[in-house]
Design a protein around this motif. Sequence first.
Motif: not given
Length: 404
Positions: A125-148
């Motif tokens: 939830p709470r993720l929209n307009g995402i263009k990139d993702i990254a799964a780490g050891g036990s954390h995660a990242l997402a990048l939206d199309d505004r560069g955030q």
Amino acid sequence: MYRPAGRTLAPRTLATAAVAAVALAAVPAATPPAAANEGNPTVLAWGAGRTGQLGNGSTADSLSPASVTSLFRGDVDKMSAGGSSSSDSFVLALTDKTVKAWGHNSSGQLGNGGRASQAVPATVPRLNGIKDIAAGGSHALALDDRGQVYSWGNNAYGQLGNNRTGESRTVPDRVQLPPRVSQISAGCDFSLALLENGTVYAWGRGVHGQLGNGSRALSSVPVRVKGLDDIVEVDAGCHHALARTSGNTVKSWGYNLYGQLGDSSTTSSSVPVDVDWLEGVVEIDAGADHNYVRTNDSRVWGWGSNQYGQLLETDEDFANGTLRTNRTAPIEIRRLEGVQHMAAGARHGIAVTADKVFTWGDNSEGQLGNGTTTPRYSPVDILDQGSAIKDVTASLGGNTSYAY
């Protein structure tokens, strides 16, 4: 295309080679190879399954490719598989600018507000307009199309970038970074962001120098990686990182016990160093402790940990007395010439061509997908014509493989 191997170590004169939660429950055995081949439109997974990371409702390992529940290859733009081992592996999939996640969740790395693991994909939830993702050891990242950038999961070392340590987050929250971010990557305990201006920022654990800022202290806020201002691609291994420059050379920093920095040493570095003699690189892929790059003449090079045959050195080399040793500088992997994409796992590799998928290396949990747990020191063809696979990925520190 795939062809018999020649001599692995090319001379330096060849340097111009460009390059809602579902409870975990056991179910019947995974799809056999025949059913996972031509005509099957789903994302495929194989190998370790104990945390539900196969996405098929099971916690059993699968020795051959099996369908991920209700996730179709045509809908998936990117996948990223995390975990520091097979016991905490999880997966992210980017579909139509939203994110799905499954697998281990004790640190909230599935981003759904809870900590229960789940064995089938569910939307973060709470993720929209995402263009990139990254799964780490036990954390995660997402990048939206505004560069955030958004982060969630384990924060023991500040890898969420929220100016705190020790407090994990079970839902995504924004990371304060300079504008605008164009790409993200996550290691076992740190995070990377590439800005549109070519600079790189890192945060999280720094004990091995993996933040690249000249320090070995952790940072719970993004800090700039030293000396990088022309970067077009980044990729994080477990405790090291790679960056591809606009001139298609490669920089590296962080942990180097196995030679994964590629600078002909085993000395870790807290600032970027040049990977030896590589030019014309068009793709980089960092595994836990070994790396692959593809160059613009369709050749593949690799370096780092090699104890399980990750670098595909030829049998005749061993017959002539060459040991299967780690490589501190890039060697050409001629058996992979012509592949389209590669993925480096913890101790194995995967490659995809126009119509085939090959695997090699360690196979202790079936991560090669050939129906056995026997390691392979030459590529094994596991998906043939008609599989229509566009890319592959592997768990960062675990033994699970994916094709989509």
